[in-house]
Design an enzyme around this catalytic site. Sequence first.
Site, PDB file in Angstrom:
ATOM      1  N   ASN A 141       0.875  -1.172   0.000  1.00  0.00           N
ATOM      2  CA  ASN A 141       0.000   0.000   0.000  1.00  0.00           C
ATOM      3  C   ASN A 141       0.913   1.223   0.000  1.00  0.00           C
ATOM      4  OD1 ASN A 141      -1.820   2.036   0.425  1.00  0.00           O
ATOM      5  ND2 ASN A 141      -2.723   1.159   2.279  1.00  0.00           N
ATOM      6  N   ARG A 146      -2.665  -2.129  -3.268  1.00  0.00           N
ATOM      7  CA  ARG A 146      -3.921  -1.433  -2.973  1.00  0.00           C
ATOM      8  C   ARG A 146      -3.955  -0.137  -3.782  1.00  0.00           C
ATOM      9  NH1 ARG A 146      -5.262   2.950   1.390  1.00  0.00           N
ATOM     10  NH2 ARG A 146      -7.492   3.051   1.060  1.00  0.00           N
ATOM     11  N   HIS A 153     -13.293   2.416   0.497  1.00  0.00           N
ATOM     12  CA  HIS A 153     -13.337   1.326   1.493  1.00  0.00           C
ATOM     13  C   HIS A 153     -14.011   0.072   0.928  1.00  0.00           C
ATOM     14  CE1 HIS A 153     -13.347   4.446   5.024  1.00  0.00           C
ATOM     15  NE2 HIS A 153     -12.106   4.053   4.755  1.00  0.00           N
ATOM     16  N   HIS A 170     -17.927   1.014   8.333  1.00  0.00           N
ATOM     17  CA  HIS A 170     -16.461   1.028   8.509  1.00  0.00           C
ATOM     18  C   HIS A 170     -16.108   2.308   9.255  1.00  0.00           C
ATOM     19  CE1 HIS A 170     -12.227   0.309   6.862  1.00  0.00           C
ATOM     20  NE2 HIS A 170     -12.168   1.550   7.322  1.00  0.00           N
ATOM     21  N   LEU A 171     -15.730   2.166  10.524  1.00  0.00           N
ATOM     22  CA  LEU A 171     -15.408   3.340  11.336  1.00  0.00           C
ATOM     23  C   LEU A 171     -13.948   3.293  11.756  1.00  0.00           C
ATOM     24  CD1 LEU A 171     -18.537   3.378  13.736  1.00  0.00           C
ATOM     25  CD2 LEU A 171     -18.228   4.617  11.577  1.00  0.00           C
ATOM     26  N   ASN A 200     -10.135   5.957  11.046  1.00  0.00           N
ATOM     27  CA  ASN A 200      -9.845   7.381  10.853  1.00  0.00           C
ATOM     28  C   ASN A 200     -10.668   7.914   9.697  1.00  0.00           C
ATOM     29  OD1 ASN A 200      -8.100   8.371  12.802  1.00  0.00           O
ATOM     30  ND2 ASN A 200      -6.409   7.211  11.913  1.00  0.00           N
ATOM     31  N   GLY A 201     -10.747   7.123   8.628  1.00  0.00           N
ATOM     32  CA  GLY A 201     -11.725   7.377   7.574  1.00  0.00           C
ATOM     33  C   GLY A 201     -12.943   6.528   7.899  1.00  0.00           C
ATOM     34  N   ARG A 252     -11.943  14.601   8.966  1.00  0.00           N
ATOM     35  CA  ARG A 252     -12.748  15.078   7.828  1.00  0.00           C
ATOM     36  C   ARG A 252     -14.161  15.422   8.292  1.00  0.00           C
ATOM     37  NH1 ARG A 252     -11.358   9.940   4.572  1.00  0.00           N
ATOM     38  NH2 ARG A 252      -9.127  10.203   4.296  1.00  0.00           N
ATOM     39  N   ARG A 259     -10.075   7.056  20.919  1.00  0.00           N
ATOM     40  CA  ARG A 259      -9.776   6.689  22.318  1.00  0.00           C
ATOM     41  C   ARG A 259      -9.637   7.925  23.185  1.00  0.00           C
ATOM     42  NH1 ARG A 259      -5.397   2.575  20.093  1.00  0.00           N
ATOM     43  NH2 ARG A 259      -5.309   4.337  18.689  1.00  0.00           N
ATOM     44  N   ILE A 272     -12.390   1.908  15.088  1.00  0.00           N
ATOM     45  CA  ILE A 272     -13.424   2.302  16.059  1.00  0.00           C
ATOM     46  C   ILE A 272     -14.528   1.244  16.095  1.00  0.00           C
ATOM     47  CG2 ILE A 272     -15.158   4.046  16.598  1.00  0.00           C
ATOM     48  CD1 ILE A 272     -13.338   6.107  15.105  1.00  0.00           C
ATOM     49  N   GLY A 273     -14.982   0.823  14.918  1.00  0.00           N
ATOM     50  CA  GLY A 273     -16.075  -0.150  14.844  1.00  0.00           C
ATOM     51  C   GLY A 273     -15.733  -1.482  15.490  1.00  0.00           C
ATOM     52  N   GLU A 288      -8.281  -6.013   4.818  1.00  0.00           N
ATOM     53  CA  GLU A 288      -8.151  -5.612   3.417  1.00  0.00           C
ATOM     54  C   GLU A 288      -6.962  -6.312   2.748  1.00  0.00           C
ATOM     55  OE1 GLU A 288      -8.752  -1.771   5.283  1.00  0.00           O
ATOM     56  OE2 GLU A 288      -9.473  -1.033   3.358  1.00  0.00           O
TER      57      GLU A 288
HETATM   58  P1  AMP Z   1      -8.191   2.705  11.597  1.00  0.00           P
HETATM   59  O1  AMP Z   1      -8.171   3.893  10.670  1.00  0.00           O
HETATM   60  O2  AMP Z   1      -9.088   1.615  11.156  1.00  0.00           O
HETATM   61  O3  AMP Z   1      -6.821   2.228  11.988  1.00  0.00           O
HETATM   62  O4  AMP Z   1      -8.842   3.240  12.970  1.00  0.00           O
HETATM   63  C1  AMP Z   1      -8.258   4.250  13.749  1.00  0.00           C
HETATM   64  C2  AMP Z   1      -9.256   4.699  14.810  1.00  0.00           C
HETATM   65  O5  AMP Z   1      -9.596   3.572  15.632  1.00  0.00           O
HETATM   66  C3  AMP Z   1      -8.723   5.779  15.750  1.00  0.00           C
HETATM   67  O6  AMP Z   1      -9.710   6.780  15.932  1.00  0.00           O
HETATM   68  C4  AMP Z   1      -8.531   5.025  17.047  1.00  0.00           C
HETATM   69  O7  AMP Z   1      -8.723   5.848  18.170  1.00  0.00           O
HETATM   70  C5  AMP Z   1      -9.634   3.997  16.977  1.00  0.00           C
HETATM   71  N1  AMP Z   1      -9.397   2.902  17.899  1.00  0.00           N
HETATM   72  C6  AMP Z   1      -8.419   1.969  17.879  1.00  0.00           C
HETATM   73  N2  AMP Z   1      -8.483   1.181  18.978  1.00  0.00           N
HETATM   74  C7  AMP Z   1      -9.543   1.645  19.714  1.00  0.00           C
HETATM   75  C8  AMP Z   1     -10.126   1.280  20.962  1.00  0.00           C
HETATM   76  N3  AMP Z   1      -9.652   0.281  21.675  1.00  0.00           N
HETATM   77  N4  AMP Z   1     -11.189   1.993  21.398  1.00  0.00           N
HETATM   78  C9  AMP Z   1     -11.675   3.023  20.668  1.00  0.00           C
HETATM   79  N5  AMP Z   1     -11.174   3.419  19.496  1.00  0.00           N
HETATM   80  C10 AMP Z   1     -10.115   2.744  19.030  1.00  0.00           C
END
Ligand code: AMP
Length: 397
Positions: free
Chosen positions: A10, A90, A179, A207-208, A210-211, A240, A283, A330-331, A383
Site C-alpha cells: 500500500n 492497494r 473502502h 467502517h469506522l 480514521n476514515g 474530515r 480513544r 473504532i467499529g 483488506e
Molecule cells: P483505523 O483507521 O481503522 O486504523 O482506525 C483508527 C481509529 O480507531 C482511531 O480513531 C482510534 O482511536 C480507533 N481505535 C483503535 N483502537 C480503539 C479502541 N480500543 N477503542 C476506541 N477506538 C479505538
Amino acid sequence: MSNSLVLVINSGSSSLKFALIDTVSGESTLSGLGECFGLPEANVSWKINGEKQEYKLDDSGNHHQQAVNRIVALLEELGIKQDIVAVGHRVVHGGEKFTKTVKIDEAVVQEIENLSDLAPLHNPAHAIGMRVAMKAFPTLAQYAVFDTAFHQTMPAKAYIGAISQKLYKEYGIRRYGFHGTSHYFVSREAAKMINKPIDESSFISVHLGNGASVCAIKNGKSVDTSMGFTPLSGLMMGTRCGDLDPSIIEFMLKKGWSPEEVFKELNSKSGLLGVSGLTSDCRGIIEAMENGHEGATLAFDIFTYRVSKYIGSYMVALDKLDGIIFTAGIGENSQPIRSKILENLKIFGYLEDEEANAAARFGNRGIITKPNTPVAMVIPTNEEWVIAKESMALLHA
Ligand code: AMP
C-alpha cells in the site's frame, strides 16, 4: 507455506505499508511500514516475533525504491523470497475504468496515473509503488486491487448527483465510494456468520476508522455508500467533516480563505479533531468525554448521531436487512460508540447485548444484539487478505 505467499503493498506519498500474506492459512507472516519519505528521518521498519526492527533510509532520494529494496533484502535474509508468487497493490481510485482487480503492466500503471485528478493524494503514489515493485520483483505477476471497484454495482440513482449531467459527462463528477475492499470482506464474513449465501444476504456495513463510511449491500452487492466523489463526504471522521452544505465553501472563499486552505480545513482539521478541539483519535475522545470534556462529548454525540442517521436512511436501499456490521479501528473496538449507535436505532428494535458488545473487541468478532432482536455484529476487517486472495485468484485464472 511455499507457493502461497503474496506480498501486499500500500504505497502512499510519504509512506509504504507492506504485509506478507499466506493465502492458505490467512496469516500475515510479516508486516511493516516505510515512513517519512522525503525527510531526513525516512525509515522502514517491520516486526519479527513481536520485535520491531528499523532500518534508516539514506538521503540519496527515491525512498520508495530504497524501502522496497530493503524489503527484498529482508525477504532474502529470512529465506522466504522464493516462496512469494505475486505482489498485490492497494489502489484507492479506479474511476469507472476499473471494476475489478487487474494484472499490472506499464499501460495499467499509466491508466492509474491518468486518474490522478480524481485522487491526487493517492494514485500518483500508487504508481510510484508499482513501478519500484516491478523493478524489484521483475519475474513476479503484480495486481492492482481498487477501493472503488466494489461500488461499481451501485445504480445510477445512487451514484449520479442532483446536478447537471454535463458535470458527470465532462468531468466524471459522481459518487465513486471507497473502502470497497473492507465492505466486501466483512459482508462475506457476515454471511458466513449467519449461515446464508452472500448472494441472498443484505447488510449495512459500517467502517469506522480514521476514515469512515457506510455501505448498503443488497444480495452481496454494493447499492449505496456514503463516501462520494472523494473520501470527504458522508460520515464525520477523524479529521474530515463529512456531509456539508456546499455553499459553506463559497462563503469561506468570500471570507478570504484560499481554496487550499478550505480543502485543508475540511480534510485535516475537522471531524472529531475540529469539534473536540482536542484529538482525532477516538480513544482520546472517549477518555476526555468520561472526564467531562464538553468538546469531546459533542464530538461523540455528532459522530454517533450521524452514523445512526446513515444506517436508518440506508434501510431504504434494501428490501430486507440481515445485519449491521461494525468494522475498522473504532467499529471493531469501541464499545461506547457501538452502544450509542444501537441506542439511537432503538426505533427499529435494536437492543444491545452489553456482555456481547464488551467481548467483541481487540480482534474478537460476534453478534452484539440480544437474541430475537435485529442483528448487529462486529467483524474485524482484513483488506490485505482480500488483496492477497484476489491476486492469487487472478494468478491461477
Ligand atoms: P483505523 O483507521 O481503522 O486504523 O482506525 C483508527 C481509529 O480507531 C482511531 O480513531 C482510534 O482511536 C480507533 N481505535 C483503535 N483502537 C480503539 C479502541 N480500543 N477503542 C476506541 N477506538 C479505538
